[in-house]
Motif scaffolding. Structure first.
Motif, PDB file in Angstrom:
ATOM      1  N   LYS A  74       0.837  -1.209   0.000  1.00 40.50           N
ATOM      2  CA  LYS A  74       0.000   0.000   0.000  1.00 40.50           C
ATOM      3  C   LYS A  74       0.868   1.254   0.000  1.00 40.50           C
ATOM      4  O   LYS A  74       0.572   2.228  -0.696  1.00 40.50           O
ATOM      5  CB  LYS A  74      -0.943  -0.003   1.209  1.00 40.50           C
ATOM      6  CG  LYS A  74      -2.066  -1.014   1.093  1.00 40.50           C
ATOM      7  CD  LYS A  74      -3.202  -0.737   2.059  1.00 40.50           C
ATOM      8  CE  LYS A  74      -2.852  -1.020   3.487  1.00 40.50           C
ATOM      9  NZ  LYS A  74      -4.036  -0.943   4.383  1.00 40.50           N
ATOM     10  N   ASN A  75       1.935   1.242   0.791  1.00 40.37           N
ATOM     11  CA  ASN A  75       2.855   2.381   0.833  1.00 40.37           C
ATOM     12  C   ASN A  75       3.461   2.648  -0.531  1.00 40.37           C
ATOM     13  O   ASN A  75       3.533   3.791  -0.998  1.00 40.37           O
ATOM     14  CB  ASN A  75       3.966   2.134   1.852  1.00 40.37           C
ATOM     15  CG  ASN A  75       3.549   2.415   3.279  1.00 40.37           C
ATOM     16  OD1 ASN A  75       4.203   3.159   3.993  1.00 40.37           O
ATOM     17  ND2 ASN A  75       2.454   1.831   3.717  1.00 40.37           N
ATOM     18  N   LEU A  76       3.906   1.580  -1.195  1.00 37.72           N
ATOM     19  CA  LEU A  76       4.553   1.736  -2.500  1.00 37.72           C
ATOM     20  C   LEU A  76       3.562   2.144  -3.584  1.00 37.72           C
ATOM     21  O   LEU A  76       3.867   2.963  -4.445  1.00 37.72           O
ATOM     22  CB  LEU A  76       5.257   0.435  -2.880  1.00 37.72           C
ATOM     23  CG  LEU A  76       6.493   0.108  -2.036  1.00 37.72           C
ATOM     24  CD1 LEU A  76       6.882  -1.352  -2.214  1.00 37.72           C
ATOM     25  CD2 LEU A  76       7.654   1.006  -2.409  1.00 37.72           C
ATOM     26  N   TYR A  77       2.361   1.573  -3.534  1.00 39.35           N
ATOM     27  CA  TYR A  77       1.335   1.963  -4.491  1.00 39.35           C
ATOM     28  C   TYR A  77       1.016   3.452  -4.356  1.00 39.35           C
ATOM     29  O   TYR A  77       0.938   4.182  -5.344  1.00 39.35           O
ATOM     30  CB  TYR A  77       0.051   1.155  -4.261  1.00 39.35           C
ATOM     31  CG  TYR A  77       0.005  -0.180  -4.958  1.00 39.35           C
ATOM     32  CD1 TYR A  77       0.200  -0.285  -6.329  1.00 39.35           C
ATOM     33  CD2 TYR A  77      -0.249  -1.351  -4.245  1.00 39.35           C
ATOM     34  CE1 TYR A  77       0.141  -1.516  -6.969  1.00 39.35           C
ATOM     35  CE2 TYR A  77      -0.311  -2.589  -4.877  1.00 39.35           C
ATOM     36  CZ  TYR A  77      -0.114  -2.662  -6.247  1.00 39.35           C
ATOM     37  OH  TYR A  77      -0.165  -3.875  -6.876  1.00 39.35           O
ATOM     38  N   PHE A  78       0.851   3.905  -3.108  1.00 38.61           N
ATOM     39  CA  PHE A  78       0.465   5.311  -2.891  1.00 38.61           C
ATOM     40  C   PHE A  78       1.607   6.258  -3.212  1.00 38.61           C
ATOM     41  O   PHE A  78       1.461   7.181  -4.010  1.00 38.61           O
ATOM     42  CB  PHE A  78       0.003   5.519  -1.446  1.00 38.61           C
ATOM     43  CG  PHE A  78      -0.263   6.971  -1.120  1.00 38.61           C
ATOM     44  CD1 PHE A  78      -1.362   7.614  -1.651  1.00 38.61           C
ATOM     45  CD2 PHE A  78       0.616   7.691  -0.318  1.00 38.61           C
ATOM     46  CE1 PHE A  78      -1.604   8.951  -1.370  1.00 38.61           C
ATOM     47  CE2 PHE A  78       0.381   9.020  -0.032  1.00 38.61           C
ATOM     48  CZ  PHE A  78      -0.738   9.657  -0.557  1.00 38.61           C
ATOM     49  N   ALA A  79       2.766   6.059  -2.573  1.00 44.44           N
ATOM     50  CA  ALA A  79       3.883   6.991  -2.732  1.00 44.44           C
ATOM     51  C   ALA A  79       4.439   6.958  -4.154  1.00 44.44           C
ATOM     52  O   ALA A  79       4.764   8.001  -4.736  1.00 44.44           O
ATOM     53  CB  ALA A  79       4.982   6.664  -1.725  1.00 44.44           C
ATOM     54  N   GLY A  80       4.544   5.764  -4.716  1.00 47.14           N
ATOM     55  CA  GLY A  80       5.129   5.650  -6.044  1.00 47.14           C
ATOM     56  C   GLY A  80       4.193   6.028  -7.163  1.00 47.14           C
ATOM     57  O   GLY A  80       4.615   6.248  -8.296  1.00 47.14           O
ATOM     58  N   HIS A  81       2.918   6.121  -6.852  1.00 51.96           N
ATOM     59  CA  HIS A  81       1.913   6.410  -7.869  1.00 51.96           C
ATOM     60  C   HIS A  81       1.382   7.829  -7.751  1.00 51.96           C
ATOM     61  O   HIS A  81       1.589   8.668  -8.622  1.00 51.96           O
ATOM     62  CB  HIS A  81       0.778   5.376  -7.724  1.00 51.96           C
ATOM     63  CG  HIS A  81      -0.503   5.773  -8.358  1.00 51.96           C
ATOM     64  ND1 HIS A  81      -1.687   5.778  -7.661  1.00 51.96           N
ATOM     65  CD2 HIS A  81      -0.801   6.177  -9.613  1.00 51.96           C
ATOM     66  CE1 HIS A  81      -2.662   6.163  -8.468  1.00 51.96           C
ATOM     67  NE2 HIS A  81      -2.154   6.412  -9.645  1.00 51.96           N
ATOM     68  N   GLU A  82       0.714   8.133  -6.638  1.00 53.21           N
ATOM     69  CA  GLU A  82       0.003   9.403  -6.502  1.00 53.21           C
ATOM     70  C   GLU A  82       0.938  10.606  -6.467  1.00 53.21           C
ATOM     71  O   GLU A  82       0.724  11.598  -7.161  1.00 53.21           O
ATOM     72  CB  GLU A  82      -0.859   9.369  -5.235  1.00 53.21           C
ATOM     73  CG  GLU A  82      -1.807  10.541  -5.088  1.00 53.21           C
ATOM     74  CD  GLU A  82      -2.897  10.569  -6.140  1.00 53.21           C
ATOM     75  OE1 GLU A  82      -3.433  11.665  -6.411  1.00 53.21           O
ATOM     76  OE2 GLU A  82      -3.217   9.506  -6.708  1.00 53.21           O
ATOM     77  N   ALA A  83       1.999  10.533  -5.655  1.00 53.32           N
ATOM     78  CA  ALA A  83       2.899  11.684  -5.510  1.00 53.32           C
ATOM     79  C   ALA A  83       3.624  11.994  -6.819  1.00 53.32           C
ATOM     80  O   ALA A  83       3.756  13.163  -7.211  1.00 53.32           O
ATOM     81  CB  ALA A  83       3.914  11.409  -4.399  1.00 53.32           C
ATOM     82  N   THR A  84       4.081  10.965  -7.527  1.00 52.87           N
ATOM     83  CA  THR A  84       4.802  11.184  -8.784  1.00 52.87           C
ATOM     84  C   THR A  84       3.868  11.726  -9.862  1.00 52.87           C
ATOM     85  O   THR A  84       4.242  12.625 -10.628  1.00 52.87           O
ATOM     86  CB  THR A  84       5.452   9.873  -9.265  1.00 52.87           C
ATOM     87  OG1 THR A  84       6.252   9.337  -8.203  1.00 52.87           O
ATOM     88  CG2 THR A  84       6.339  10.117 -10.470  1.00 52.87           C
TER      89      THR A  84
END
Length: 537
Positions: A340-350
């Protein structure tokens, strides 16, 4: 001299004990009184004494701040300032003002003007220290994660979204997770993913080509946000989990829905005074959390059964299985939380950073031309590749300037896990330290009088020469908790922007409304709309 809170507490305790002595001959009344006394002392200690002691320790160092109310601290005042600011302000038409802090976080700006760059405030029974002084932020860089960790109350609020994964954990669990995940984002490994990034960007470009054809063949108006999310989701899925965006689409969609709900319940000041009690969740949060966890675990088990090449997902799963301190349920939670952390940080922020990047390039077509010229020099055959992407200086300068003006993360938030010092300030255990990143990124004393303007040339000689103290350029955080995915994010942004600019010229749509919004990250509130035109070959 302010009277010590401990003295006040002592007199209060004497008064209660005197009452108990007086009623000593009445057993039932005594029992009720003792019960009342125990509850009263617990509430008194939790809601007044401990916060007051922390506030007193901070204030005796000469640090001031707004006066809190008994149960809710400064939260009511924050709500009031926010409401007045929203009523008074509006983003006007085509005018794009890059300084949004006074609109999104007006209480921090008002108090900064009133009390300076260092002040204290409280929300409920949590005491906070606001620090926006460059020298002290530099000092925070040097603190270990055992001294300054993630605030526990924020972790509790965001647990449905991030669990106890890398972004929110502390101590041993954080160290274990970082040890597993960080090596997967070293630059030598990131370079191997450039081709798949370009493939994902090509899919996006083809979609925009089709939009131009559908709108007459000359130009098209595009709402870029959702397309950039799909691009970023595809990259993080393929690079880290060995699957395409189409397979993870449900997960990303539900995570965005969960993000929207959590963002509506502001964790900056929307805390109940009785923060030690379990909070009832929004009715949609629990079901979304369960659905997301189930979908991720199904993907994990499917991946575990396959014989595909080892990726980050398998590294996380193996670490969970091999850790003797974890049982089956703990292993599952460990794996799901980090996904979940990687999906959110790697997806939404970028994706959000890419949206801001296209908005600013649409406003400044001269920088589109500079990127295009550099691309033509590095790729005379018109084919971008890993080697050319890493050499692109112009697009790097543009992205750094975008991250200066619009860092996706608005704050650095830390909690003192033990008594510590930041420069000359003694920070008691339990105090939360907040740094507002956009304010540091726009400080004229550090960046010059043009700090509010889009000028990528300030990064021509690197970050170290862009401002007086490069340690305050912190779009990816500070210190030991620096974002592990920063290399992937930068290369991904360079690949997307370079390819888009090499194929299209674009300007802002007249329908674009500049309205930065805080939804766990700072994103375009009403999206980014551009008018694109295909370049002649």
């Amino acid at each position: 001299m302010q009277e010590s809170p401990k003295k006040k507490a002592f007199f209060f305790l004497i008064l209660l004990l005197s009452s108990a002595t007086f009623l000593g001959n009445f057993p039932w009344l005594t029992l009720l009184l003792l019960l009342f006394l125990g509850v009263s002392l617990f509430l008194f200690n939790t809601l007044w004494l401990q916060p007051q002691i922390l506030r007193w320790k901070i204030q005796r160092q000469g640090i001031k701040g707004p006066k809190p109310s008994l149960l809710y601290g400064n939260a009511p005042e924050m709500h009031k300032i926010q409401a007045a600011s929203m009523k008074a302000s509006s983003y006007a038409g085509e005018f794009v003002a890059h300084d949004y802090t006074s609109t999104l976080f007006p209480y921090f700006e008002q108090w900064r003007k009133q009390y300076g760059c260092i002040y204290t405030y409280s929300t409920g029974n949590k005491q906070h220290l606001y620090v926006n002084k460059a020298e002290l932020v530099k000092e925070m860089n040097q603190k270990s994660s055992m001294e300054l960790g993630k605030p526990s109350y924020v972790t509790k609020r965001l647990s449905p979204m991030l669990g106890n994964g890398l972004l929110r954990s502390n101590g041993h669990m954080w160290a274990l997770q970082r040890k597993i995940i960080a090596p997967e984002f070293f630059m030598d490994k990131v370079k191997h993913h450039v081709n798949l990034m370009l493939e994902s960007a090509e899919l996006l470009a083809r979609k925009w080509d089709e939009a131009i054809e559908a709108q007459g063949g000359e130009m098209a108006e595009i709402a870029v946000d959702e397309d950039l999310r799909s691009f970023s989701a595809d990259v993080i899925s393929r690079a880290c989990f060995g699957s395409s965006y189409s397979k993870g689409k449900q997960i990303f969609s539900k995570l965005r829905n969960l993000q929207a709900i959590l963002s509506s319940q502001s964790y900056l000041f929307g805390l109940a005074a009785l923060g030690f009690l379990p909070q009832r969740k929004h009715k949609g949060i629990a079901s979304l959390e369960m659905e997301i966890d189930t979908l991720i675990w199904e993907a994990v088990k499917k991946k575990e059964a396959s014989s595909a090449e080892k990726d980050l997902l398998q590294c996380i799963l193996e670490a969970a299985i091999n850790d003797e301190s974890m049982d089956e349920n703990s292993s599952r939670k460990f794996t799901v939380d980090n996904c979940k952390n990687l999906y959110f940080a790697g997806h939404e922020a970028t994706a959000t950073a890419a949206s801001w990047c296209l908005m600013l390039l649409a406003l400044h077509p001269e920088w589109q031309s500079r990127i295009r010229e550099e691309t033509n020099q590095l790729c005379p055959n018109g084919q971008l590749d890993a080697e050319s992407i890493t050499k692109m200086k112009m697009v790097t300068m543009v992205i750094q300037e975008v991250l200066r003006l619009y860092p996706p993360a608005a704050f650095i938030s830390r909690e003192a896990l033990q008594e510590t010092h930041i420069g000359h300030i003694h920070v008691p255990k339990g105090v939360c330290v907040w740094t507002l990143i956009p304010t540091l990124h726009r400080d004229p004393d550090l960046w010059g009088q043009d700090a509010h303007e889009f000028k990528p040339e300030r990064f021509a000689n690197g970050i170290s020469n862009a401002c007086k103290m490069p340690q305050v350029f912190i779009p990816f955080g500070v210190g030991p908790r620096l974002c592990v995915g920063r290399n992937l994010a930068m290369v991904e942004l360079k690949a997307a922007v370079s390819l888009i600019v090499s194929k299209f010229s674009f300007s802002l749509s007249p329908k674009y409304k500049h309205s930065p919004a805080f939804r766990m990250i700072v994103s375009p509130g009403k999206g980014v709309r551009i008018v694109i035109q295909r370049l002649k070959k």
